[in-house]
Scaffold this motif. Structure first.
Motif, PDB file in Angstrom:
ATOM      1  N   VAL A 300       0.878  -1.167   0.000  1.00 16.14           N
ATOM      2  CA  VAL A 300       0.000   0.000   0.000  1.00 16.14           C
ATOM      3  C   VAL A 300       0.916   1.217   0.000  1.00 16.14           C
ATOM      4  N   ASP A 301       0.850   1.996  -1.079  1.00 17.63           N
ATOM      5  CA  ASP A 301       1.703   3.173  -1.240  1.00 17.63           C
ATOM      6  C   ASP A 301       3.147   2.912  -0.831  1.00 17.63           C
ATOM      7  N   PRO A 302       3.844   2.030  -1.541  1.00 16.21           N
ATOM      8  CA  PRO A 302       5.215   1.713  -1.144  1.00 16.21           C
ATOM      9  C   PRO A 302       6.129   2.923  -1.322  1.00 16.21           C
ATOM     10  N   PRO A 303       7.108   3.053  -0.418  1.00 12.96           N
ATOM     11  CA  PRO A 303       8.064   4.157  -0.551  1.00 12.96           C
ATOM     12  C   PRO A 303       8.998   3.893  -1.741  1.00 12.96           C
ATOM     13  N   PRO A 304       9.701   4.920  -2.232  1.00 13.19           N
ATOM     14  CA  PRO A 304      10.625   4.661  -3.333  1.00 13.19           C
ATOM     15  C   PRO A 304      11.772   3.760  -2.871  1.00 13.19           C
ATOM     16  N   GLY A 305      12.486   3.231  -3.820  1.00  9.98           N
ATOM     17  CA  GLY A 305      13.591   2.327  -3.487  1.00  9.98           C
ATOM     18  C   GLY A 305      13.236   0.919  -3.894  1.00  9.98           C
ATOM     19  N   CYS A 306      14.248   0.041  -3.886  1.00 13.57           N
ATOM     20  CA  CYS A 306      14.018  -1.347  -4.251  1.00 13.57           C
ATOM     21  C   CYS A 306      13.161  -2.003  -3.173  1.00 13.57           C
ATOM     22  N   SER A 307      12.097  -2.707  -3.602  1.00 16.99           N
ATOM     23  CA  SER A 307      11.169  -3.274  -2.609  1.00 16.99           C
ATOM     24  C   SER A 307      11.820  -4.382  -1.788  1.00 16.99           C
ATOM     25  N   PHE A 308      12.947  -4.922  -2.271  1.00 12.01           N
ATOM     26  CA  PHE A 308      13.609  -6.010  -1.557  1.00 12.01           C
ATOM     27  C   PHE A 308      14.697  -5.481  -0.611  1.00 12.01           C
ATOM     28  N   ALA A 309      14.919  -4.164  -0.645  1.00  9.02           N
ATOM     29  CA  ALA A 309      16.084  -3.604   0.049  1.00  9.02           C
ATOM     30  C   ALA A 309      16.162  -4.006   1.526  1.00  9.02           C
ATOM     31  N   ALA A 310      15.011  -4.003   2.227  1.00  6.40           N
ATOM     32  CA  ALA A 310      15.053  -4.280   3.669  1.00  6.40           C
ATOM     33  C   ALA A 310      15.521  -5.698   3.972  1.00  6.40           C
ATOM     34  N   ARG A 311      15.408  -6.597   2.991  1.00  4.07           N
ATOM     35  CA  ARG A 311      15.761  -7.990   3.259  1.00  4.07           C
ATOM     36  C   ARG A 311      16.981  -8.442   2.460  1.00  4.07           C
ATOM     37  N   CYS A 312      17.537  -7.548   1.657  1.00  7.49           N
ATOM     38  CA  CYS A 312      18.564  -7.943   0.700  1.00  7.49           C
ATOM     39  C   CYS A 312      19.958  -7.843   1.304  1.00  7.49           C
ATOM     40  N   PRO A 313      20.741  -8.917   1.227  1.00  5.39           N
ATOM     41  CA  PRO A 313      22.092  -8.852   1.791  1.00  5.39           C
ATOM     42  C   PRO A 313      23.044  -7.974   0.981  1.00  5.39           C
ATOM     43  N   SER A 314      22.626  -7.559  -0.239  1.00  6.06           N
ATOM     44  CA  SER A 314      23.506  -6.707  -1.050  1.00  6.06           C
ATOM     45  C   SER A 314      23.133  -5.234  -0.985  1.00  6.06           C
ATOM     46  N   ALA A 315      22.078  -4.900  -0.265  1.00  7.19           N
ATOM     47  CA  ALA A 315      21.520  -3.548  -0.367  1.00  7.19           C
ATOM     48  C   ALA A 315      22.542  -2.456  -0.061  1.00  7.19           C
ATOM     49  N   GLN A 316      22.547  -1.444  -0.907  1.00  8.02           N
ATOM     50  CA  GLN A 316      23.409  -0.284  -0.751  1.00  8.02           C
ATOM     51  C   GLN A 316      22.530   0.955  -0.588  1.00  8.02           C
ATOM     52  N   ASP A 317      23.160   2.098  -0.334  1.00  9.02           N
ATOM     53  CA  ASP A 317      22.390   3.330  -0.165  1.00  9.02           C
ATOM     54  C   ASP A 317      21.464   3.593  -1.338  1.00  9.02           C
ATOM     55  N   ARG A 318      21.991   3.378  -2.513  1.00  4.45           N
ATOM     56  CA  ARG A 318      21.228   3.665  -3.712  1.00  4.45           C
ATOM     57  C   ARG A 318      19.905   2.893  -3.734  1.00  4.45           C
ATOM     58  N   CYS A 319      19.942   1.654  -3.218  1.00  9.13           N
ATOM     59  CA  CYS A 319      18.758   0.787  -3.264  1.00  9.13           C
ATOM     60  C   CYS A 319      17.614   1.347  -2.445  1.00  9.13           C
ATOM     61  N   THR A 320      17.923   2.129  -1.411  1.00 13.54           N
ATOM     62  CA  THR A 320      16.848   2.644  -0.577  1.00 13.54           C
ATOM     63  C   THR A 320      16.273   3.934  -1.139  1.00 13.54           C
ATOM     64  N   LYS A 321      16.915   4.461  -2.189  1.00 15.86           N
ATOM     65  CA  LYS A 321      16.446   5.748  -2.716  1.00 15.86           C
ATOM     66  C   LYS A 321      15.834   5.620  -4.098  1.00 15.86           C
TER      67      LYS A 321
END
Ligand SMILES: Nc1ncnc2c1ncn2[C@@H]1O[C@H](COP(=O)(O)OP(=O)(O)OP(=O)(O)O)[C@@H](O)[C@H]1O
Ligand SMILES: Nc1ncnc2c1ncn2[C@@H]1O[C@H](COP(=O)(O)OP(=O)(O)OP(=O)(O)O)[C@@H](O)[C@H]1O
Ligand code: SF4
Ligand code: SF4
Ligand SMILES: [Mg+2]
Ligand SMILES: [Mg+2]
Lengths: 373, 300, 354
Positions: A300-321
């Motif tokens: 429901v109204d997801p924030p910008p960024g990769c939807s997998f970022a919170a669970r992804c072991p590779s996530a970088q700053d860019r992924c959350t934006k």
């Protein structure tokens, strides 16, 4: 199993089939649901292609939008669904949105057909199996009663039901779960559809029956040349039985590739995580499973960024934006992934190493040292 | 490529804590709640009647049994709803009469709920002999036409409000017993009841801690409907002259008294009838609304 | 398959749970007898996990419930830490329950929808008594945390506010707060997604290690059972087919049914060979189970003797127990024995399980 992600090799697949025209084309499909909590973005920008006679596997966790996708193709969405502008579904060159709703009945069964998870939802409990089959046959194929009966019996035999004449007069509840699913398959293929969508056809069944049903679907497809979409949450089910696989997460396709390539050159961290979470028969017992931390995000109204970022072991700053889009991988035209730091690429390796060293991802999720690089 | 297999951390390692808990919204139900004006009216009306009945003693109204010499008067500033055939204030009698209706609605319904739910839950949980005995009783009760049963009971006993409440409570018991039994059977099959047994819980604890709350939801919506029925039953009894004895005001009694002069002074019947109708309608609408919220499967 | 017999039971000191000749029969809706479990035996050492696998309807849940005395089995003996519990009632049984707990398949229906999480978890301690209110609260708090939920937010909520995986965590907490010796898990992950399944399986393993638990783990997914178990019991139509160490069982099945199960597993590997019909037909009805070996109506190796003589569980290889007249050897192929009789009329007995 050797499903490790190979380094960035250059084994460009010869795409001989690349020129062949797609039979089903889904373009930027967005299906949202209006609910008291806001817009549920069940399917949020899906692109798919499926060629004649091929099988596409769609995998993803519960709630990733697999069923909504298939219902959108079938045009049987719930009344509160909104298909957004710009969404396009073309079957054999015909835009399904332009098909007059009155003609939907001729679409179903003849062009498109579907098998559901629970066989009871597509069988009427108070009508005999034979009658349900003959009614469909007579409606679509204009057969007389006798011919319809003969055809129904032939179909029941085709789907592997022993003594079809006897079963003809039985009610659905008199059949076992596996038999019922065979009947729904018989119903679904009765008018030789060009595309069969099987939405978790075996999730409610035992492994042995699942095996029989999957083999049946494969054989039917081989003999009729229809295309098929096989939806499941079990990567094991699609591994040996599909030509291509689309992995869905939070309403989007995050990776799509020919099956063998997907398993040998997995690019998306989610696909990798999904595979690693499955217990394998050839691992010794008490092998700790690599579970995916947390659970799927709210859609429901997801924030910008990769939807997998919170669970992804590779996530970088860019992924959350920024939100990654599905792009073709440089080494194969038919392989695409939606990730800024794909596995098996130099930038992906660097990203994951960095997180492992830091012990935490940019999204703040702890990374266990055992995580696959 | 490294190991696919992770090392199992020692027993001291902390279990990964799940992502921050937010209300589970993956499967939002697409229902849009429509405002139910009937039920809203019901709440307001019943609140008003109940409040008036409660405060009857302190309200600025004349004594309901005080006789004036304006007989069967039309509404006026002195008598907002007029007077009856022997000159008593109708509004006052309506308000005091509401006491009887409310006492019946609340008292008799509570009493029959208490007994009915107990019988139904015991029957539904233990089945066997308890079930057989209680079905015998319930079917016996249901076999009587309720009005005849009531008249028989009320005439056999000392007439009065208490008798009336007890008799009406008896009539309500089978309804509660049946719904409670059906719901108990449905919930007793659920695994949480098995789980409670596995923990060693005794039947009484399972009935009160696990089953009661679940059974009460449909029971409460039923209670509203039963209230409506009992208010009507009380009216009928008082109308027939076997309810609360005169001169205690009651709506049924007022209807009965006004009946004789219906053609000349219809207001003497119409006013109590209107109150009757609105109250019963309110209880029924509230019951419907409550049942809709509980879900169809759990009723009867 | 499908045998009675107790050859696979171990005569050792550290056996915590021993189930012998367990039989469960139900009375069906038309008064007919349902032979759900017929003469099943198994045992578990302290700290061991026994896996129970088999198709739907083979009686796995009936075994679990019978061990829990919910309700008591038709016959058979269940010995928990040296004490017989079959047929025990009242306060004596209540005391034993503390040592024996269970987790159910349906995460939603196994939790009371109207009670708060903290009350659900505290129930066992309250029922068993002897724990002060303050201590109950403290133990509930720490158990919520231990199963991976946030105690501050979770304690006062009701089950419908949680996902399936979280509900299963609550169930685990409810069982574990009593600090049981034996935990019976009846398909605790079957209703969950792969990713959540992995979380719950890891949690069960952690719990087992932390509390030195003995587990009976039931599932129909062989890979799941193998991952968690030390020893696996394969069941078919209310009987034991094969018993073996988890690591050996599927590598070299001795029983034709075990092999069929192993061949049906979808491997997440596109290169894996897909077997043609590993097993045809349906499970026969437990109302009227086949004579002799109950698997014979679907067994590719069936001979005449299979219809007349019931095979007993016996040691067919060192450490390997199977109930079959013609067990497969370690390098088994798919070939049936030479004189496989084709004249056995199978189809007549393929009763449909309605
Ligand atoms: N009619 C509806 N109204 C509101 N939301 C809906 C509706 N139908 C589906 N959704 C939501 O859309 C999302 C995707 O649902 P979908 O059924 O496609 O998931 P799925 O991938 O098929 O999952 P599963 O594996 O559980 O079948 C879910 O979050 C679901 O709650
Ligand atoms: N209360 C009951 N009354 C009658 N028959 C029953 C009852 N419970 C179970 N059965 C029957 O007993 C047999 C074994 O059931 P059980 O539930 O133990 O199987 P299971 O192996 O747990 O199956 P599943 O994998 O579907 O849970 C089935 O044929 C079932 O229909
Ligand atoms: S690396 Fe970044 S973009 Fe790729 S899946 Fe992980 S969070 Fe998404
Ligand atoms: S070979 Fe005979 S005994 Fe062995 S499983 Fe087959 S039917 Fe049963
Ligand atoms: Mg779905
Ligand atoms: Mg079961």
């Amino acid at each position: 199993m050797s499903t490790g992600t190979e380094p960035y090799v250059d084994d460009v697949v010869v795409d001989d089939a690349g020129q062949q025209e797609s039979f089903l084309e889904v373009e930027n499909l967005r299906v949202w649901f209006g609910t008291p909590r806001g817009m549920v973005r069940a399917v949020d920008g899906v692109d798919l292609q499926l060629r004649k006679g091929e099988t596409l596997g769609v995998v993803g966790e519960s709630g990733s939008g697999k069923s909504v996708l298939s219902r959108a193709i079938m045009k049987i969405l719930a009344p509160n669904a909104r298909v957004l502008d710009g969404s396009r579904i073309r079957l054999d060159g015909v835009d399904l949105a332009t098909v007059n709703p009155k003609k939907n009945r001729h679409l179903w069964g003849v062009d498109l057909s579907m098998v559901f998870q629970d066989p009871m939802t597509s069988l009427t409990p108070v009508i005999t199996v034979g009658k349900q089959l003959t009614e469909t046959l007579r409606y679509h194929l204009d057969l007389d009663a006798k011919a319809a009966r003969a055809e129904a019996v032939r179909l029941l035999r085709l789907v592997g039901i022993p003594e079809p004449e006897k079963r003809f007069d039985q009610y659905p509840h008199e059949l076992s779960g596996g038999m019922r699913q065979r009947v729904t398959i018989a119903l679904a293929i009765s008018c030789s559809p060009k595309l069969l969508i099987a939405d978790e056809p075996t999730t409610a069944l035992d492994v042995t029956v699942q095996h029989q049903i999957l083999n049946l679907l494969r054989d039917l497809q081989a003999s009729s040349g229809m295309s098929m979409i096989l939806i499941t949450h079990d990567l094991g089910v699609v591994a040996g039985r599909t030509d291509n696989i689309a992995v869905m997460y939070a309403g989007r396709v995050v990776e799509m590739a020919p099956t063998r390539r997907l398993f040998s050159h997995m690019r998306h961290p989610y696909t990798r995580a999904l595979i690693d979470a499955i217990p394998k028969l050839d691992h010794p017992s008490h092998t700790r499973l690599a579970s995916i931390p947390g659970r799927p995000p709210t859609i429901v109204d997801p924030p910008p960024g990769c939807s997998f970022a919170a669970r992804c072991p590779s996530a970088q700053d860019r992924c959350t934006k920024e939100t990654p889009t599905l792009v073709t991988t440089p080494d194969s035209e038919r392989h695409s992934a939606a990730c800024f730091f794909p596995l098996g690429t130099p930038e992906g390796d660097v990203a994951r190493r960095r997180n492992i060293e830091a012990g935490v991802t940019a999204a703040g999720t702890p990374v266990l040292s055992g995580v696959t690089v | 490529m490294t190991e696919l297999v992770q090392q199992r951390p020692g027993p001291e390692s902390v279990t990964e804590i799940e992502a921050p808990l937010e209300v589970f919204d993956e499967h939002v139900r697409p229902v849009r709640r429509r405002r139910d004006f009937g039920a809203l009216f019901g709440v307001v009306w019943i609140a008003l009647v109940a409040l008036a009945a409660l405060l009857a003693g302190v309200l600025p109204i004349p004594d309901p049994n005080e006789v004036t010499n304006s007989f069967s008067a039309m509404p006026s500033a002195d008598h907002l709803l007029g007077t009856d055939a022997i000159g008593r204030d109708v509004l006052s009698r309506i308000i005091y009469g509401a006491r009887v209706s409310m006492a019946v609605a609340i008292g008799a319904t509570s009493l029959s709920l208490l007994i009915g739910v107990t019988i139904g839950m015991v029957a539904g949980y233990f089945r066997g002999a308890a079930d057989a005995t209680s079905s015998l009783f319930v079917n016996f009760m249901l076999a009587f036409p309720p009005l005849i049963f009531l008249i028989a009971v009320v005439t056999a006993l000392q007439p009065g409000l208490l008798t009336l409440v007890v008799a009406l409570a008896l009539v309500g018991i089978p309804n509660f017993a049946r719904v409670a039994r059906a719901n108990t059977i449905a919930f007793a099959d659920r695994e949480f009841v098995t789980a409670a047994k596995a923990l060693g819980a005794r039947p009484l604890r399972i009935l009160t801690r696990e089953l009661l709350v679940n059974v009460m939801l449909p029971i409460l919506s039923l209670a509203l409907v039963v209230m409506a029925t009992l208010v009507v039953a009380e009216g009928s009894l008082s109308f027939l002259g076997v309810g609360v004895p005169p001169p205690t005001p009651s709506w049924g009694g007022m209807l009965a008294a006004g009946r004789e002069s219906l053609s000349e002074e219809p207001q003497l019947v119409l006013v109590p009838a209107l109150f009757f109708f609105l109250t019963v309608f309110s209880f029924n609408r509230l019951g419907d609304w409550a049942r809709g919220r509980v879900g169809r499967e759990s009723s009867i | 398959m499908a045998g009675s017999g107790t050859a696979h039971l171990r005569d050792e000191d550290d056996i915590v749970l021993s189930v012998r000749n367990l039989t469960v029969e139900y009375v069906g809706s038309r008064g007919e007898r349902v032979f759900a479990v017929s003469d099943v035996s198994f045992d578990a050492r302290r700290g061991e996990t026994i896996g129970l696998v088999g198709e739907s309807g083979c009686g796995k849940s009936s075994v679990a419930k019978a061990v829990m005395q919910l309700p008591a089995p038709t016959s058979g003996s269940i010995v928990l830490e040296g004490a017989e519990i079959a047929g025990v009632k009242g306060a004596a049984l209540r005391r034993q329950r503390r040592k024996l707990q269970m987790i159910f398949q349906d995460p939603i229906s196994s939790l009371n929808p109207l009670r708060k999480v903290k009350d659900i978890i505290a129930e066992g301690l309250r029922v068993q008594g002897g724990t002060s209110k303050k201590e109950v609260a403290a133990r509930v708090q720490s158990m919520i945390e231990r199963v991976g939920l946030d105690p501050d937010t979770a304690a006062d909520r009701r089950p419908h506010e949680f996902s399936g995986g979280q509900c299963q965590r609550i169930s685990i907490a409810r069982a574990m707060v009593l600090d049981p010796e034996v935990l019976i898990c009846d398909e605790p992950v079957s209703a969950l997604d792969v990713s959540v399944q992995a979380q719950i399986m890891n949690l069960l393993e952690e719990m087992k290690e932390r509390y030195q638990l003995t587990m009976v783990f039931i599932a129909h997914d062989l890979a799941v059972v193998k991952n968690l178990s030390d020893r696996i019991v394969v069941m078919y139509l209310g009987k034991v087919c094969e018993v073996a160490d988890a690591d050996d069982l599927f590598a070299s099945p001795a029983h034709p049914y075990t092999r069929a199960l192993a061949q049906s597993i979808p491997e997440p590997d596109p290169e894996a060979q897909i077997q043609e019909a590993a097993l045809s037909g349906d499970l026969p009805s437990p109302l009227n189970p086949p004579t002799g070996c109950r698997f014979r109506t679907r067994c590719p190796l069936a001979q005449e003797i299979c219809a007349t003589d019931e095979p007993e569980v016996r040691e067919v290889r060192p450490g390997r127990f199977a109930a079959c007249h013609f067990p497969l050897d370690e390098s088994a192929t798919d070939e049936p024995p030479l004189d496989a009789s084709a004249d056995l009329d199978h189809s007549a007995e393929r009763a449909v399980v309605a």
